[in-house]
Design an enzyme around this catalytic site. Structure first.
Site, PDB file in Angstrom:
ATOM      1  N   LEU A   1      -3.968   0.747  -0.453  1.00  0.00           N
ATOM      2  CA  LEU A   1      -3.654   2.040  -0.894  1.00  0.00           C
ATOM      3  C   LEU A   1      -2.101   1.914  -0.911  1.00  0.00           C
ATOM      4  O   LEU A   1      -1.389   2.605  -1.503  1.00  0.00           O
ATOM      5  CB  LEU A   1      -4.382   3.181  -0.776  1.00  0.00           C
ATOM      6  CG  LEU A   1      -5.771   3.232  -1.123  1.00  0.00           C
ATOM      7  CD1 LEU A   1      -6.328   4.531  -0.600  1.00  0.00           C
ATOM      8  CD2 LEU A   1      -5.860   3.295  -2.712  1.00  0.00           C
TER       9      LEU A   1
ATOM     10  N   ARG B   1       0.528   2.280  -3.647  1.00  0.00           N
ATOM     11  CA  ARG B   1       1.307   3.370  -4.162  1.00  0.00           C
ATOM     12  C   ARG B   1       2.805   3.264  -4.576  1.00  0.00           C
ATOM     13  O   ARG B   1       3.215   3.817  -5.399  1.00  0.00           O
ATOM     14  CB  ARG B   1       1.230   4.314  -2.707  1.00  0.00           C
ATOM     15  CG  ARG B   1       0.063   5.117  -2.569  1.00  0.00           C
ATOM     16  CD  ARG B   1      -0.364   5.779  -1.331  1.00  0.00           C
ATOM     17  NE  ARG B   1      -1.676   6.414  -1.422  1.00  0.00           N
ATOM     18  CZ  ARG B   1      -2.471   6.455  -0.406  1.00  0.00           C
ATOM     19  NH1 ARG B   1      -1.859   6.425   1.056  1.00  0.00           N
ATOM     20  NH2 ARG B   1      -3.670   7.021  -0.453  1.00  0.00           N
TER      21      ARG B   1
ATOM     22  N   TYR C   1      -5.166   8.419  -9.423  1.00  0.00           N
ATOM     23  CA  TYR C   1      -5.491   7.390  -8.520  1.00  0.00           C
ATOM     24  C   TYR C   1      -4.414   6.785  -7.539  1.00  0.00           C
ATOM     25  O   TYR C   1      -3.286   7.277  -7.536  1.00  0.00           O
ATOM     26  CB  TYR C   1      -6.091   6.280  -9.501  1.00  0.00           C
ATOM     27  CG  TYR C   1      -5.209   5.750 -10.428  1.00  0.00           C
ATOM     28  CD1 TYR C   1      -5.785   4.723 -11.792  1.00  0.00           C
ATOM     29  CD2 TYR C   1      -3.857   5.570 -10.461  1.00  0.00           C
ATOM     30  CE1 TYR C   1      -5.016   4.103 -12.387  1.00  0.00           C
ATOM     31  CE2 TYR C   1      -3.056   5.027 -11.679  1.00  0.00           C
ATOM     32  CZ  TYR C   1      -3.410   4.329 -12.499  1.00  0.00           C
ATOM     33  OH  TYR C   1      -2.858   3.718 -13.317  1.00  0.00           O
ATOM     34  N   GLU C   2      -4.941   5.868  -6.560  1.00  0.00           N
ATOM     35  CA  GLU C   2      -4.084   5.773  -5.438  1.00  0.00           C
ATOM     36  C   GLU C   2      -4.046   6.927  -4.600  1.00  0.00           C
ATOM     37  O   GLU C   2      -2.993   6.991  -3.847  1.00  0.00           O
ATOM     38  CB  GLU C   2      -2.899   5.155  -5.729  1.00  0.00           C
ATOM     39  CG  GLU C   2      -2.865   3.768  -6.870  1.00  0.00           C
ATOM     40  CD  GLU C   2      -3.207   2.487  -6.243  1.00  0.00           C
ATOM     41  OE1 GLU C   2      -3.855   2.701  -4.855  1.00  0.00           O
ATOM     42  OE2 GLU C   2      -3.593   1.714  -6.946  1.00  0.00           O
ATOM     43  N   GLY C   3      -5.015   7.680  -4.448  1.00  0.00           N
ATOM     44  CA  GLY C   3      -4.832   8.999  -3.669  1.00  0.00           C
ATOM     45  C   GLY C   3      -4.403  10.017  -4.613  1.00  0.00           C
ATOM     46  O   GLY C   3      -3.255   9.695  -4.941  1.00  0.00           O
TER      47      GLY C   3
END
Length: 601
Positions: free
Chosen positions: A267, A271, A409-411
């Site tokens: 991740l 990011r 997404y990606e946190g």
């Protein structure tokens, strides 16, 4: 390349907050070498020919087209930029990886997502965590586009809390296989992937474990229907069900219980690459909106000449400039750190993992800032188009819909905001970033007598650099007092963390733009005066945000004399000696963009 950077005193992750950066020590898009410029041109040409030209087919959910264009990208080597040469890749540096992601991603969000999922979380975990046999077996096929990858982490009950997944892996009686059972959702590339990185829990392990699983419907793997989504419509997104799926024990990725670490490090890279994937979209939206504004007449006047439209174009262009400044600054820091580690004897795997992990704070900052900027850019693009912007006949509404997922997404951005501050505090506690000394210095300054000397701001951007230094004091003042008050319970005060994170984000983004503009000015770059204007405009907006967020935080946890003292300090730290002419800056930037009829920086 490694020897170039071994002796370079680059800042560690998070140190930008407490140390001054020389403009000559940052990398900017103006510094692309010949190889990178050639790669940029090749990727842009591919994007225009294969992706932008087929926008309507992507919007009509043509999943077969996504797979076909991905295969073409593989044939041209675009899927293998980050893969070492020994496994069929191009073995290029991290900046080139980010550059490719930047310029290939602006055609549609559908292709951008497929590309990012495959090259990032689909391929990278094997490249960075796989053993030699695993890498030799899978990576060349993924690098060439013969096979496509997917990443199965999210479950119906496990989103942001990734380690809480319920998917199980049970060792077979003969000890040769793990039997995986469970449900994964929101899996990008599921409809055409050949191999998946699957996370499951063995027995009652505290942490999940990663596995390389080949996609075989005869091995207990089934798929849900394609999800109907707001945007990224031709990105294949399905649920994946595992029912006693047999996975050879040698397909465990890394070691038992290391899956959570694999997921988090994947991740981190995802990011910064997601930030890069939003950059050219901003440039294109700004250019398209500008072209429309130049053509569209109201009251016998092109709307591009109206102040209300100029303000929008100036802000759109400025945010794009700032986003690329910060993204390439961080990308080169990561590349330098990787090269330093390789020169010290680290393997490529370890060097890249540690290089990216070092700048996890910056990766989270970029993900939040740039994903929000592209959403705002697309929103203003619709507004400039007026009623036409709401129509599918123009590209703006699709750009707006595609941009929306980037904040999730990606946190999620909320998670990343809290992570950025949390990771910084942890680095401070470990002594990797000296936060205590500077925070104590700011606390002493608050009780001291302020200087009434008039500073010398004769050098270009000198007042802006001084303002950045003062904004860093705001963060140290607020975060330092919050840590002192809440201690280990700080993470429970999420609104406080979000406020501190917004301050941190604005500092990094504004400083990146100022350093780039200063470097361009010293090098006599053609666009230097406009870069300076954009850096000044962004900083002005950033000061406003910092003032608002800091005030909210101070009032929430401080009382009486402490509150009054901190609010006085805030006023001092956010005060300009010479307030910039914001209307003049916006006019200057917008007029350059409209004159060029595109984003020209």
């Amino acid at each position: 390349m490694a020897t170039e950077t071994v002796n370079k005193d680059i800042l560690r992750g998070g140190q930008f907050l407490v140390k001054e950066t020389d403009c000559n020590d940052i990398f900017t898009p103006e510094d692309f070498n010949e190889e990178q410029r050639m790669m940029k041109e090749a990727v842009m040409e591919f994007n225009d020919r294969e992706i932008v030209a087929n926008r309507e087919r992507f919007e009509a959910k043509d999943y077969a087209l996504t797979e076909e264009v991905m295969r073409k990208a593989g044939e041209l080597g675009f899927l293998s930029v980050a893969v070492p040469e020994e496994f069929g890749g191009m073995g290029m540096g991290f900046v080139s990886t980010v550059l490719t992601c930047d310029y290939i991603s602006s055609g549609t969000g559908s292709f951008s997502t497929a590309f990012g999922a495959h090259t990032g979380i689909g391929t990278m975990p094997i490249t960075l965590y796989g053993n030699e046999e695993q890498k030799k077996k899978y990576v060349p096929k993924l690098a060439s586009g013969e096979w496509f990858g997917a990443y199965c982490l999210t479950e119906p009950g496990a989103g942001s809390d990734a380690n809480s997944g319920k998917t199980k892996a049970v060792l077979s009686e003969d000890g040769k296989h793990y039997l995986i059972s469970g449900q994964k959702m929101w899996i990008s590339n599921a409809g055409f992937c050949n191999v998946m990185i699957v996370f499951a829990r063995i027995e009652d392990d505290k942490n999940i474990t990663g596995f390389i699983v080949e996609n075989d419907k005869d091995n207990g793997i089934s798929m849900g229907e394609e999800e109907h989504k707001l945007g990224i419509r031709a990105s294949s997104t399905r649920q994946v069900f595992f029912n006693d799926t047999k996975v050879p024990v040698e397909n465990m990725l890394s070691t038992r219980g290391n899956g959570f670490k694999i997921a988090m490090n994947a991740l981190n890279v995802g990011r910064i690459k997601l930030a890069a994937a939003c950059l050219d979209s901003q440039r294109r939206v700004t250019s398209t909106a500008t072209q429309y504004a130049n053509e569209r007449k109201q009251f016998d006047t092109p709307i591009a000449s109206f102040g209300a439209i100029k303000s929008k174009i100036a802000e759109m262009a400025t945010n794009a400039f700032v986003g690329e400044s910060a993204t390439y600054r961080a990308a080169k820091n990561i590349e330098d750190r990787i090269n330093i580690r390789i020169s010290e004897g680290n393997s490529h795997q370890e060097a890249e993992l540690k290089g990216v992990e070092e700048y996890a704070i910056e990766c989270s900052i970029l993900k939040v800032a740039v994903s929000e900027d592209i959403q705002n850019c697309a929103d203003e693009g619709i507004q400039i188009f007026g009623g036409m912007g709401f129509s599918e006949d123009t590209p703006m509404e699709a750009a707006w819909r595609d941009a929306r997922i980037a904040r999730i997404y990606e946190g999620t951005n909320e998670i990343n905001r809290m992570l950025a501050v949390g990771m910084l505090v942890k680095k401070g506690m470990k002594g990797h970033v000296d936060l205590l000394g500077p925070a104590q210095a700011v606390a002493s300054e608050l009780t001291g007598i302020p200087s009434f000397d008039t500073p010398d701001y004769s050098e270009v951007l000198s007042e802006e650099k001084e303002m950045i230094a003062k904004l860093k004091k705001v963060f140290l003042m607020v975060a330092g007092a919050a840590v002192q008050k809440y201690g280990p319970d700080l993470e429970e005060h999420q609104m406080m963390l979000l406020a501190a994170s917004n301050i941190l984000i604005e500092i990094y983004m504004a400083e990146s733009a100022i350093l780039r503009a200063e470097k361009s000015s010293k090098n006599g770059a053609d666009n230097a005066e406009y870069q300076i204007a954009m850096a000044q405009l962004y900083l002005y907006n950033a000061v406003d945000i910092v003032d608002t967020k800091a005030k909210m935080a101070i009032i929430s946890f401080a009382e009486g004399d402490e509150q009054r003292m901190m609010l006085m300090g805030l006023k001092r730290f956010t005060k300009y000696q010479n307030m910039p002419n914001i209307v003049g800056l916006r006019n200057k930037i917008a007029e350059k963009v409209t004159e060029e009829n595109k984003y020209p920086f």
